[in-house]
Motif scaffolding. Structure first.
Motif, PDB file in Angstrom:
ATOM      1  N   GLY A 131       0.797  -1.219   0.000  1.00  0.00           N
ATOM      2  CA  GLY A 131       0.000   0.000   0.000  1.00  0.00           C
ATOM      3  C   GLY A 131       0.829   1.267   0.000  1.00  0.00           C
TER       4      GLY A 131
ATOM      5  N   LYS B  61      -4.331   0.103  -5.050  1.00  0.00           N
ATOM      6  CA  LYS B  61      -4.615   0.877  -3.840  1.00  0.00           C
ATOM      7  C   LYS B  61      -6.116   1.010  -3.625  1.00  0.00           C
ATOM      8  CE  LYS B  61      -3.569   3.673  -0.378  1.00  0.00           C
ATOM      9  NZ  LYS B  61      -2.809   3.223   0.813  1.00  0.00           N
TER      10      LYS B  61
ATOM     11  N   ASN C 204      -8.670  -1.669  -0.930  1.00  0.00           N
ATOM     12  CA  ASN C 204      -9.457  -0.973   0.092  1.00  0.00           C
ATOM     13  C   ASN C 204     -10.935  -0.865  -0.319  1.00  0.00           C
ATOM     14  OD1 ASN C 204      -7.392   0.061   2.214  1.00  0.00           O
ATOM     15  ND2 ASN C 204      -6.446   0.538   0.247  1.00  0.00           N
TER      16      ASN C 204
ATOM     17  N   ASN D 293     -13.044   2.350  -1.361  1.00  0.00           N
ATOM     18  CA  ASN D 293     -13.576   3.384  -0.477  1.00  0.00           C
ATOM     19  C   ASN D 293     -13.217   4.747  -1.064  1.00  0.00           C
ATOM     20  OD1 ASN D 293     -11.195   4.700   0.847  1.00  0.00           O
ATOM     21  ND2 ASN D 293     -10.820   2.652   1.629  1.00  0.00           N
TER      22      ASN D 293
ATOM     23  N   ASP E 253      -9.418   6.257  -0.660  1.00  0.00           N
ATOM     24  CA  ASP E 253      -8.332   5.554  -1.359  1.00  0.00           C
ATOM     25  C   ASP E 253      -8.543   5.536  -2.866  1.00  0.00           C
ATOM     26  OD1 ASP E 253      -6.494   4.688   0.757  1.00  0.00           O
ATOM     27  OD2 ASP E 253      -8.201   3.543   1.497  1.00  0.00           O
TER      28      ASP E 253
END
Length: 388
Positions: free
Chosen positions: A168, A203, A207, A210, A213
């Motif tokens: 990340g 990335k 996640n 969301n 991100d």
């Protein structure tokens, strides 16, 4: 003795004196205790890291691999040649860009291997402060070990980029790209650029898209696209045919997916800024075709890293732009064609993984090999079969 002969002898005598003086001066320079050297600038340094093991490894790399590449020719002889070892019994210093180093005996065969050392360091990086040292580590490797985006280094750099994505730490990847002339991480081929953009996309995916991100991933990917125009990357007044990453449908397609997801998650499904339409137009108009499904299982997995996000982007772009968009019909047609390929690839990858002999977890080129579901299948389950 006539005057002509006397003058000749005098000149020869003066030459001999000057020659002896130069030899003495050269000998003195060879064993000088202080020399300001700017052959490659300062020796790359590292900030504090999270573990003593990583700190020790980085210190060894800096002192025994980076430093020799910054020494003058005479100082290199001094540390490498057995006949000069006695000179090092007395502390001998070298000053490089204002930093003083004590020279120690070190033959070429005692220097750490660049690729293995890089891999070992990356495997030990865990926290943000560890990864922040990567650009300087790559810079030192470029100078001392010839790191660059070449066939020799490409497998190692692919793994470095993949590790950054899994950790990340895409912002570090972007910094490596910005410093491409120093780090050797350059987007000068279609495949290597695709590898990089899939990690920016990761990335957002890792996640679950969301909003925060997703926005970061899209911003980083767009910044990388701008950096791509720099001379050390793909930058040129002429496009390099199908291998030019600026016309790569994989790169453009990943940008399209991030633009579409960002519109969905952060802009209430509206194409504010015209980003989705812009990338859709670029994707549909690029003269380069998407790569076909490869034969090998490993290659199929890598193929899906880019193609699954593109398929997801084509489908989502239709929703955001609407059925009346001038791109609607072609987006639908391209999504149908790519969707059939992705389904074929998924079936073949599942079969390959089911029938593939199990392999023990081991090191590959200094990197630990890990077993488990292939990322291509994970992407499929999240983006195509799932609800992301």
């Amino acid at each position: 003795m006539n005057s002509i002969r006397a003058a000749t002898l005098l000149r020869c005598s003066q030459c001999a004196v000057r020659s002896t003086a130069r030899a003495g001066s050269a000998q003195q320079r060879l064993f000088a205790t202080s020399a300001v050297l700017l052959k490659h600038g300062a020796v790359p340094s590292f900030t504090d890291v999270s573990s003593p093991e990583l700190q020790s490894l980085l210190t060894n790399i800096r002192e025994n691999l980076f430093l020799p590449a910054h020494l003058s020719e005479s100082q290199t002889l001094l540390i490498e040649k057995e006949k000069y070892r006695r000179q090092l019994e007395t502390p001998t210093k070298a000053t490089i860009a204002g930093e003083e180093f004590t020279l120690k005996p070190l033959s070429r065969f005692q220097r750490p291997n660049g690729r293995r050392s890089l891999a070992a360091a990356v495997e030990l990086m865990q926290e943000k402060r560890d990864w922040d040292n990567l650009p300087n580590l790559l810079q030192g490797m470029k100078t001392a070990a010839g790191l660059r985006s070449s066939r020799r280094w490409h497998p190692t750099l692919e793994k470095v980029i993949s590790r950054l994505g899994r950790a990340g730490r895409q912002e570090v990847l972007l910094e490596c790209l910005r410093r491409g002339s120093e780090t050797g991480i350059t987007m000068n081929s279609r495949q290597f650029a695709t590898d990089i953009f899939t990690q920016f996309h990761r990335k957002a995916v890792d996640n679950d898209f969301n909003p925060q991100d997703t926005k970061k991933a899209f911003s980083w990917a767009e910044q990388a696209a701008v950096v791509m125009e720099n001379p050390e990357h793909a930058g040129s007044t002429n496009l390099a045919g199908e291998d030019d990453p600026r016309t790569s449908p994989e790169v453009i397609g990943i940008l399209l997916d991030l633009a579409a997801v960002n519109s969905s998650k952060n802009l209430a499904g509206k194409d504010d800024g015209n980003k989705v339409a812009s990338y859709a137009e670029k994707f549909l108009n690029t003269p380069v075709a998407l790569k076909p499904v490869p034969a090998d299982g490993f290659d199929i997995n890598r193929w899906m890293w880019a193609q699954v996000p593109i398929l997801h982007g084509l489908n989502l772009a239709q929703t955001i732009l609407g059925p009346k968009s001038k791109y609607a019909d072609e987006l639908r047609s391209r999504a149908a064609a790519l969707g059939a390929q992705v389904e074929e690839a998924k079936t073949r990858l599942e079969l390959w993984q089911a029938t593939r002999p199990p392999k023990p977890v081991s090191a590959s080129g200094g990197f630990k090999r890990t077993e488990g579901p292939k990322y291509g299948l994970e992407l499929y389950m999240k983006l195509i079969a799932g609800s992301l």
